[in-house]
Design an enzyme around this catalytic site. Sequence first.
Site, PDB file in Angstrom:
ATOM      1  N   ASN A  69       0.810  -1.225   0.000  1.00 25.94           N
ATOM      2  CA  ASN A  69       0.000   0.000   0.000  1.00 25.94           C
ATOM      3  C   ASN A  69       0.841   1.271   0.000  1.00 25.94           C
ATOM      4  O   ASN A  69       0.355   2.343   0.349  1.00 25.94           O
ATOM      5  CB  ASN A  69      -0.989  -0.004   1.178  1.00 25.94           C
ATOM      6  CG  ASN A  69      -0.268   0.083   2.512  1.00 25.94           C
ATOM      7  OD1 ASN A  69       0.969  -0.020   2.545  1.00 25.94           O
ATOM      8  ND2 ASN A  69      -0.998   0.280   3.586  1.00 25.94           N
ATOM      9  N   ASP A 100       8.438 -14.579  22.908  1.00 26.02           N
ATOM     10  CA  ASP A 100       9.458 -13.540  23.073  1.00 26.02           C
ATOM     11  C   ASP A 100       9.946 -13.490  24.522  1.00 26.02           C
ATOM     12  O   ASP A 100       9.141 -13.536  25.456  1.00 26.02           O
ATOM     13  CB  ASP A 100       8.823 -12.191  22.702  1.00 26.02           C
ATOM     14  CG  ASP A 100       9.828 -11.062  22.640  1.00 26.02           C
ATOM     15  OD1 ASP A 100      10.701 -11.114  21.773  1.00 26.02           O
ATOM     16  OD2 ASP A 100       9.729 -10.121  23.465  1.00 26.02           O
ATOM     17  N   GLU A 130      12.163 -18.155  22.877  1.00 24.52           N
ATOM     18  CA  GLU A 130      13.365 -17.330  22.750  1.00 24.52           C
ATOM     19  C   GLU A 130      13.910 -17.199  24.169  1.00 24.52           C
ATOM     20  O   GLU A 130      13.423 -16.393  24.958  1.00 24.52           O
ATOM     21  CB  GLU A 130      13.054 -15.944  22.187  1.00 24.52           C
ATOM     22  CG  GLU A 130      14.332 -15.149  21.980  1.00 24.52           C
ATOM     23  CD  GLU A 130      14.207 -13.641  22.220  1.00 24.52           C
ATOM     24  OE1 GLU A 130      15.038 -12.909  21.686  1.00 24.52           O
ATOM     25  OE2 GLU A 130      13.312 -13.195  22.958  1.00 24.52           O
TER      26      GLU A 130
HETATM   27  C1  GLC Z   1      13.180 -10.029  21.887  1.00 24.15           C
HETATM   28  C2  GLC Z   1      12.964  -9.596  20.470  1.00 24.15           C
HETATM   29  C3  GLC Z   1      13.573  -8.247  20.290  1.00 24.15           C
HETATM   30  C4  GLC Z   1      12.903  -7.274  21.233  1.00 24.15           C
HETATM   31  C5  GLC Z   1      12.980  -7.781  22.656  1.00 24.15           C
HETATM   32  C6  GLC Z   1      12.062  -7.028  23.553  1.00 24.15           C
HETATM   33  O1  GLC Z   1      14.507 -10.257  22.187  1.00 24.15           O
HETATM   34  O2  GLC Z   1      13.474 -10.546  19.589  1.00 24.15           O
HETATM   35  O3  GLC Z   1      13.501  -7.799  18.981  1.00 24.15           O
HETATM   36  O4  GLC Z   1      13.520  -6.035  21.142  1.00 24.15           O
HETATM   37  O5  GLC Z   1      12.597  -9.119  22.756  1.00 24.15           O
HETATM   38  O6  GLC Z   1      10.733  -7.377  23.275  1.00 24.15           O
END
Ligand code: GLC
Length: 540
Positions: free
Chosen positions: A23, A207, A281
């Site tokens: 867009n 995350d 993560e």
């Molecule tokens: C994780 C994400 C990163 C973000 C951080 C805080 O490490 O991969 O990009 O800045 O969390 O949410």
Amino acid sequence: MSTPWWRDAAIYQIYPRSFRDTNADGEGDLAGIIEGLPYLQRLGVDAIWLSPFFKSPNRDGGYDVADPRLVDPRFGDNAAAERLIAASHSHGLKIIFDVVPNHFSCDHLWFQAALAASPGSPERARFHFYEGKGEDGSIPPNNWNSVFGGSCWTRITEADGSAGQWYLHLFDTSQPDLNWENPEVAADFEKTLRFWLDRGVDGFRVDVAHGLVKEGISVDHPDPEGLTRALRFDAEFEDKEYRAHLLSNMPFFDREGVHEIYRSWRKILDSYAGDRMAVAEAFISPSSRIARYVRPDELHQSFNFDFMLADWNAAEMRVAIQQTSSELADVGAVPTWVLNNHDSSRVVSRLGDEGKARALALLTHALPGGLYVYQGEELGLPDGLIPDSARQDPVFFRTNGADKGRDGARVPLPWKSAEANFGFSSGKPWLPLPSEYGLHSVDIEELNPHSMLNFYRKSLGLRKSHPDLGARSELTWLYSHEGVLSFKRGESLTVVANTTGEQLSLPEHATQILLASNGDTTLENGLLTIPPHSTVWLSN
Ligand code: GLC
């Protein structure tokens, strides 16, 4: 029982802002991802993972979520998300979303309500609000640093205009940490998981999975600056032992309480049909701690950052591969392999050249378990060089420019070499595409049989179809010539990686080259000649 899809899936990470813009607002969108699905199907990946595209003031690339159940208008709307889920499935791709449970954005209604409420109120109890130290409360409650630099405490002004309480944010000021001891927080995340699971997503990337529970908020850390540096992916840290020591006991990361949360999430995921999954993560150390996140009643996968951070060096990589594999085997989990992501340097830039990146990719694609490919990795993109005036990452601002931040890995993808902004957008891209990206455009690489793209298509294709690849056979280590990494997968496939700067000639039983990262590799009369910094797959 059939093997769940994620055990050996190749999952492609999409950074939606930089994938494809339909867009002309200079940022990628969900419609652009739908357009890109045939490309991803042809690449040979099994699934896509999208970094956050939820309502957000975008102070940390969308990892500052103001409403986790609402698509930000910059990316489309909830109907577009549902179209994307359906379109991914019809292209044979699974789709996973990012969930950000450690913090909300300061724009989230809960935080706005907390600011308007008074100390000790239920609204404040969803976050970590504390009184400051010192007579007038002007000293932060403790000396912890934000992972992005600077204090992790910000003082608010109370509704009556007086200097007030402080709130904890492990990341940017705009990302207040949630208080997971409050059952309302757990209930809201359960709602979010179910909301997207009901709409058909196949799983979640979690995350900062290690961050949710904090302990000892009243206690200062002995070396907060050192800890911040230890936590940055690309930071130089000479004393590796000290770094490991700092990472092995962090008051705000990897506390026991997080596991209870994932046990409850696992029950939710298991209550849906179709092998829904979650990947953690968890940037923690030592790696043995990571196995605790993927015990049978917790999450399914965890990113393997030790391997990602290992040098292109046979001995170092072998240790990382062996250690992770055996630690995870102990809990019945399989490893994942990742070479880069939106927080790290791109692999070509980290290793310093495309040849090594190609060799490392071929080695990685032969490892048992799950694989993650970060958008643009398949094009061999280097980090984009960005003028400081165009930078957006809060890391750059919070360190006063000492740390350039992560924007270099987030530059938009080049699709068509002859178009404006290489076909990414007809508007002004949110980060400039460097001119060297033109040669890496999808259209150019498609036409070149020797391009990184066509190389990835071949190796991912074989990884999917070969009876001994994926998670379909055991890995057995073979002889070790110094600087060489060699193993077999099952009975039929041999992998040899030469990480030295010399061409090597090695005796070899296999009879045929299946795929080589360097075209000068030869196999004649039982002798393998393998160029410097290259990998080869051989078959009997
Ligand atoms: C994780 C994400 C990163 C973000 C951080 C805080 O490490 O991969 O990009 O800045 O969390 O949410």
